[in-house]
Design an enzyme around this catalytic site. Structure first.
Site, PDB file in Angstrom:
ATOM      1  N   LYS A 235       0.857  -1.191   0.000  1.00  0.00           N
ATOM      2  CA  LYS A 235       0.000   0.000   0.000  1.00  0.00           C
ATOM      3  C   LYS A 235       0.887   1.233   0.000  1.00  0.00           C
ATOM      4  O   LYS A 235       2.025   1.187   0.476  1.00  0.00           O
ATOM      5  CB  LYS A 235      -0.878   0.030   1.260  1.00  0.00           C
ATOM      6  CG  LYS A 235      -2.124   0.890   1.140  1.00  0.00           C
ATOM      7  CD  LYS A 235      -3.225   0.118   0.466  1.00  0.00           C
ATOM      8  CE  LYS A 235      -4.560   0.828   0.491  1.00  0.00           C
ATOM      9  NZ  LYS A 235      -5.646  -0.112   0.223  1.00  0.00           N
TER      10      LYS A 235
HETATM   11  N1  GLU Z   1      -7.327   0.104  -3.042  1.00  0.00           N
HETATM   12  C1  GLU Z   1      -8.099  -1.063  -3.333  1.00  0.00           C
HETATM   13  C2  GLU Z   1      -8.165  -1.961  -2.105  1.00  0.00           C
HETATM   14  O1  GLU Z   1      -8.028  -1.512  -0.999  1.00  0.00           O
HETATM   15  C3  GLU Z   1      -7.649  -1.781  -4.609  1.00  0.00           C
HETATM   16  C4  GLU Z   1      -6.237  -2.265  -4.628  1.00  0.00           C
HETATM   17  C5  GLU Z   1      -5.781  -2.771  -5.991  1.00  0.00           C
HETATM   18  O2  GLU Z   1      -6.574  -2.828  -6.930  1.00  0.00           O
HETATM   19  O3  GLU Z   1      -4.600  -3.081  -6.086  1.00  0.00           O
HETATM   20  O4  GLU Z   1      -8.441  -3.132  -2.210  1.00  0.00           O
END
Ligand code: GLU
Length: 434
Positions: free
Chosen positions: A124
């Protein structure tokens, strides 16, 4: 303050950046891991792996502001675990984001990707900035400099960012371009959630909301709750809450209350969801929506409803308000909206919680499809994408439901059992290097 027990033993002494204070999202993640450890059998010997991120990068992001000054923002990219594949997870722009929050969000991505069995680890990113305070040019410069700084550790086979809170297709296009300029070739697969004309996937924008709807409807069916006529309360009306509300309304549910950062609107007979989506597009929030009663934001928790969808930020359902929730079913669109204390209260009260790490996995599932399509330069139809998304989401829910029944645990603990087994089995088979 409760100290993490491992701080007491030198052998497992925690690195200094791992705040031993168990409060906050990272502390919540640690508690969730502790709850699952007794179920991991011999794989439990690897569990420490999950309690510390594999790699953390903190970057300074300096940019020229439009008024001629220079501003500095703090940025992060955390790769929590890469045992099962490259890091994968979104990038969040928010004034309150912290390193320990990004660590927790990265960790939940590891669990989520393993729970739905896509071949990714968890990662993240975040920048401490309120993007609403930036001009479009400032936002672009900030995004590009941040991407350049984390360029050291991202890449289509290393770690693949995507949208999260306050980031979107436009931001992903700038990230893809910046990375590509730095490596000297167009690399569409370095980020997902891109515009369709730049290697994005059909269905990606709606995927998280569609997934929330899919598992929500399936869970409702399993507990004998009829979606047609059911009352829905939704917290957060962005890409996740907005789309989920629309799909539930189309299936006959009554969206009675919506709360967001700026207000709360209520209508017993059901809000006009398309009109509310339009209002939010024009005004940036639900406040001021006509054809609804305005409530204090806090009154949201007392609204009589059958289904509650928290789709905003972490730690919204806590020990303080869990007893106020009137819903029978909670579907977590946000990451980490329920604290472990609240989980226990809800379970005692017979409220079913479909945890984030399954409920909101639709986004990363279609991100996986996007990544595969980019690698093969062969693009699928929207029907094909939605059909595969729904199949994976229902399959994942069925699997964790079975584990929850067999072991007499919550759906969250069941999901952590399935996911941690997959991650730690990979860890065990790979062994330690050197
Ligand atoms: N931000 C989204 C989540 O928390 C998507 C992450 C992604 O597609 O890599 O799942």
């Amino acid at each position: 303050m409760t100290l993490h027990p491992d701080t007491a033993t030198a052998r497992h002494a925690l690195p200094s950046y791992l705040d031993p204070n168990r409060l906050g999202p990272w502390g919540i993640f640690l508690q969730q891991v502790d709850r699952v450890t007794p179920y991991l059998g011999s794989l439990a010997r690897w569990v420490e792996t999950l309690k510390r991120p594999k790699r953390i990068l903190v970057v300074d992001v300096p940019i020229h502001m439009d008024d001629g000054t220079i501003a500095h923002f703090e940025g992060y990219r955390v790769q929590h675990n890469t045992s099962r594949g490259p890091g994968k997870g979104g990038v969040r722009f928010h004034q309150d984001v912290t390193l320990s929050e990004v660590m927790a969000l990265a960790a939940w991505m590891s669990i989520k990707n393993a729970a739905v069995n896509v071949p990714f680890g968890g990662a993240k990113g975040g920048v401490r900035v309120d993007p609403k305070q930036l001009s479009l040019g400032e936002l672009e410069r900030m995004t590009r400099r941040y991407t350049s700084e984390i360029g050291l550790i991202i890449g289509p086979t290393k770690d693949i960012p995507a949208p999260d809170v306050n980031t979107n297709e436009r931001v992903m296009a700038w990230m893809m371009d910046t990375y590509s300029m730095n490596v000297g070739e167009t690399v569409t697969g370095v980020v997902t959630g891109k515009p369709i004309s730049l290697g994005g996937s059909l269905g990606r924008r709606e995927a998280t909301g569609r997934g929330v709807f899919t598992v929500g409807a399936e869970a409702a069916r399993r507990i004998g709750l009829d979606i047609a006529g059911a009352r829905l309360a939704v917290q957060g009306f962005g890409n996740v809450g907005g789309i989920a509300a629309k799909l539930f309304a189309e299936a006959g549910a009554r969206v009675v209350a919506v709360q967001d950062h700026g207000g709360c609107v209520y209508r017993e007979a059901g809000l006009d969801v398309p009109a509310l989506l339009d209002h939010v597009k024009r005004h940036g929030g639900v406040a001021g929506f006509e054809g609804a009663e305005a409530l204090d934001r806090d009154q949201f928790w007392d609204v009589p409803c059958d289904v509650l969808i928290p789709a905003a930020l972490e730690q919204q359902i806590t020990r303080e308000n869990a007893h106020r929730v009137t819903a029978r079913l909670i579907i977590e669109g946000a990451n980490g909206p329920t604290t472990p204390d609240a989980d226990d209260i809800l379970r005692e009260r017979g409220v079913l919680v479909v945890p984030d790490v399954v409920a909101n996995a639709g986004g990363v599932i279609v991100s996986y499809f996007e990544w595969v399509q980019d690698f093969s330069s062969y693009f699928w139809s929207e029907e094909e994408i939605n059909e595969r998304l729904i199949r994976i989401m229902k399959g994942a829910l069925n699997a964790v439901w079975q584990v929850a029944e067999d072991k007499g645990v919550s759906l969250r603990t069941a999901t952590f059992i399935v996911a941690c087994e997959r991650i730690l089995r990979a860890r065990d088979l790979r062994g330690l290097y050197p």
